[in-house]
Design a protein around this motif. Structure first.
Motif, PDB file in Angstrom:
ATOM      1  N   SER A  75       1.043  -1.291  -0.191  1.00  0.00           N
ATOM      2  CA  SER A  75      -0.092  -0.037  -0.268  1.00  0.00           C
ATOM      3  C   SER A  75       0.606   1.402   0.391  1.00  0.00           C
ATOM      4  CB  SER A  75      -1.098   0.037   0.841  1.00  0.00           C
ATOM      5  OG  SER A  75      -2.006  -1.314   1.506  1.00  0.00           O
ATOM      6  N   GLN A  82      -1.799  -5.572   0.597  1.00  0.00           N
ATOM      7  CA  GLN A  82      -3.214  -5.282   0.347  1.00  0.00           C
ATOM      8  C   GLN A  82      -3.261  -6.724  -0.808  1.00  0.00           C
ATOM      9  OE1 GLN A  82      -4.957  -1.867  -1.013  1.00  0.00           O
ATOM     10  NE2 GLN A  82      -5.796  -1.672   0.936  1.00  0.00           N
ATOM     11  N   SER A  84      -5.722  -8.853  -3.906  1.00  0.00           N
ATOM     12  CA  SER A  84      -6.825  -8.643  -4.749  1.00  0.00           C
ATOM     13  C   SER A  84      -7.228 -10.444  -5.311  1.00  0.00           C
ATOM     14  CB  SER A  84      -6.151  -8.154  -5.783  1.00  0.00           C
ATOM     15  OG  SER A  84      -5.595  -8.833  -6.914  1.00  0.00           O
ATOM     16  N   GLU A  85      -8.389 -10.609  -5.250  1.00  0.00           N
ATOM     17  CA  GLU A  85      -9.318 -11.528  -6.032  1.00  0.00           C
ATOM     18  C   GLU A  85      -8.774 -11.704  -7.282  1.00  0.00           C
ATOM     19  OE1 GLU A  85     -11.072 -13.202  -4.640  1.00  0.00           O
ATOM     20  OE2 GLU A  85     -12.155 -11.105  -3.109  1.00  0.00           O
ATOM     21  N   ARG A 211      -8.809  -7.261  -1.603  1.00  0.00           N
ATOM     22  CA  ARG A 211     -10.249  -6.302  -3.078  1.00  0.00           C
ATOM     23  C   ARG A 211     -10.368  -6.371  -4.290  1.00  0.00           C
ATOM     24  NH1 ARG A 211      -6.340  -4.168  -5.962  1.00  0.00           N
ATOM     25  NH2 ARG A 211      -3.894  -4.722  -5.212  1.00  0.00           N
ATOM     26  N   ASN A 212     -11.344  -5.867  -5.128  1.00  0.00           N
ATOM     27  CA  ASN A 212     -11.200  -6.714  -5.998  1.00  0.00           C
ATOM     28  C   ASN A 212     -12.335  -5.629  -7.091  1.00  0.00           C
ATOM     29  OD1 ASN A 212     -12.245  -8.168  -8.327  1.00  0.00           O
ATOM     30  ND2 ASN A 212     -14.557  -8.480  -7.383  1.00  0.00           N
ATOM     31  N   THR A 213     -10.975  -4.686  -7.223  1.00  0.00           N
ATOM     32  CA  THR A 213     -10.973  -3.581  -7.933  1.00  0.00           C
ATOM     33  C   THR A 213     -10.947  -3.573  -9.507  1.00  0.00           C
ATOM     34  OG1 THR A 213      -8.866  -3.414  -7.835  1.00  0.00           O
ATOM     35  CG2 THR A 213     -10.222  -1.542  -6.741  1.00  0.00           C
ATOM     36  N   GLU A 214     -10.190  -4.392 -10.564  1.00  0.00           N
ATOM     37  CA  GLU A 214     -10.486  -5.292 -10.814  1.00  0.00           C
ATOM     38  C   GLU A 214     -12.081  -5.868 -11.812  1.00  0.00           C
ATOM     39  OE1 GLU A 214      -8.317  -6.327  -8.991  1.00  0.00           O
ATOM     40  OE2 GLU A 214      -6.580  -5.997  -9.026  1.00  0.00           O
ATOM     41  N   GLY A 215     -12.486  -6.698 -10.494  1.00  0.00           N
ATOM     42  CA  GLY A 215     -13.859  -7.128 -10.893  1.00  0.00           C
ATOM     43  C   GLY A 215     -13.712  -8.023 -11.781  1.00  0.00           C
TER      44      GLY A 215
END
Length: 222
Positions: A75, A82, A84-85, A211-215
């Motif tokens: 971060s 962090q 991510s998915e 987190r899943n900012t990439e969707g």
């Protein structure tokens, strides 16, 4: 002129030239021994293949767990990582590539869990992701197990369970693979091979949900 000979009782006898002929003895013995030799060879190959498959499943559990402990993006301005998915999906898809096992997606299942401490000081499975079509569930429970209280003691041997330290997490990988024999004639039958591995994360990690900012599609354990 007939070569047939008869004894006084009128029974036919082999010609004298055939009685001492041993030229086909080795071939006859080989014909009797061949099925036994083939069976022993097939049994040895089946056993070797089963042992090799067990080793591959065990090695895969270690590799997946080690990969899972390394993921994370630092971060900005912070010393924590962090995850991510998308990174979790990469680890799970990597299992398929590293497996070197026939039809792993169909015959296998990877369950990756993040073991952490809950607010009561107990152990809990904060999140859990899965890959593969084999019908297999975690031996330690689904995501959310141990969210409250201290009754859930951790994973691994019940006499000395593995526990996540305060402020860190333990990546837990369970792999199950359906072994199909290559020589069913040996009496070998289909069976399930299961292996387990657990490592602490390598860096300080953000212990909140991935987190899943990439969707991306979350690899949920249905």
């Amino acid at each position: 002129m007939s070569l047939e000979q008869k004894d006084p009782a009128g029974r036919c006898l082999l010609p004298g030239s055939l009685i001492g002929d041993t030229r086909a003895v080795a071939l006859t013995e080989f014909a009797f021994a061949l099925p036994i030799l083939l069976t022993l060879t097939a049994f040895s190959l089946e056993l070797a293949n089963y042992v090799l498959t067990m080793k591959r499943v065990g090695d895969l559990a270690v590799m997946v767990t080690d990969n899972a402990t390394r993921i994370g993006v630092r971060s900005k301005g912070l010393s924590i990582h962090q995850i991510s998915e998308a990174e979790i999906n990469d680890v799970l898809i990597g299992a398929q590539i590293q497996a070197n096992l026939p039809d792993f997606q169909t015959n296998g299942r990877v369950v990756l869990s993040s073991l952490q401490r809950n607010t009561d000081g107990g152990q809990w499975i904060a999140w859990q992701r899965c890959y593969g079509d084999l019908d297999f569930v975690s031996a330690y429970g689904p995501e959310g197990t141990g969210a409250e209280g201290t009754s859930f003691e951790g994973v691994g041997p019940s006499t000395q369970p593995i526990q996540a330290p305060d402020g860190n997490s333990v990546m837990v990988t369970e792999i199950s693979y359906r072994y199909e024999p290559i020589f069913p004639i040996t009496g070998a039958r289909e069976r399930t091979i299961s292996e387990f591995a657990a490592f602490s994360t390598r860096e300080n990690r953000d212990l909140s949900a991935p987190r899943n900012t990439e969707g991306v599609t979350v690899a949920e354990c249905d």
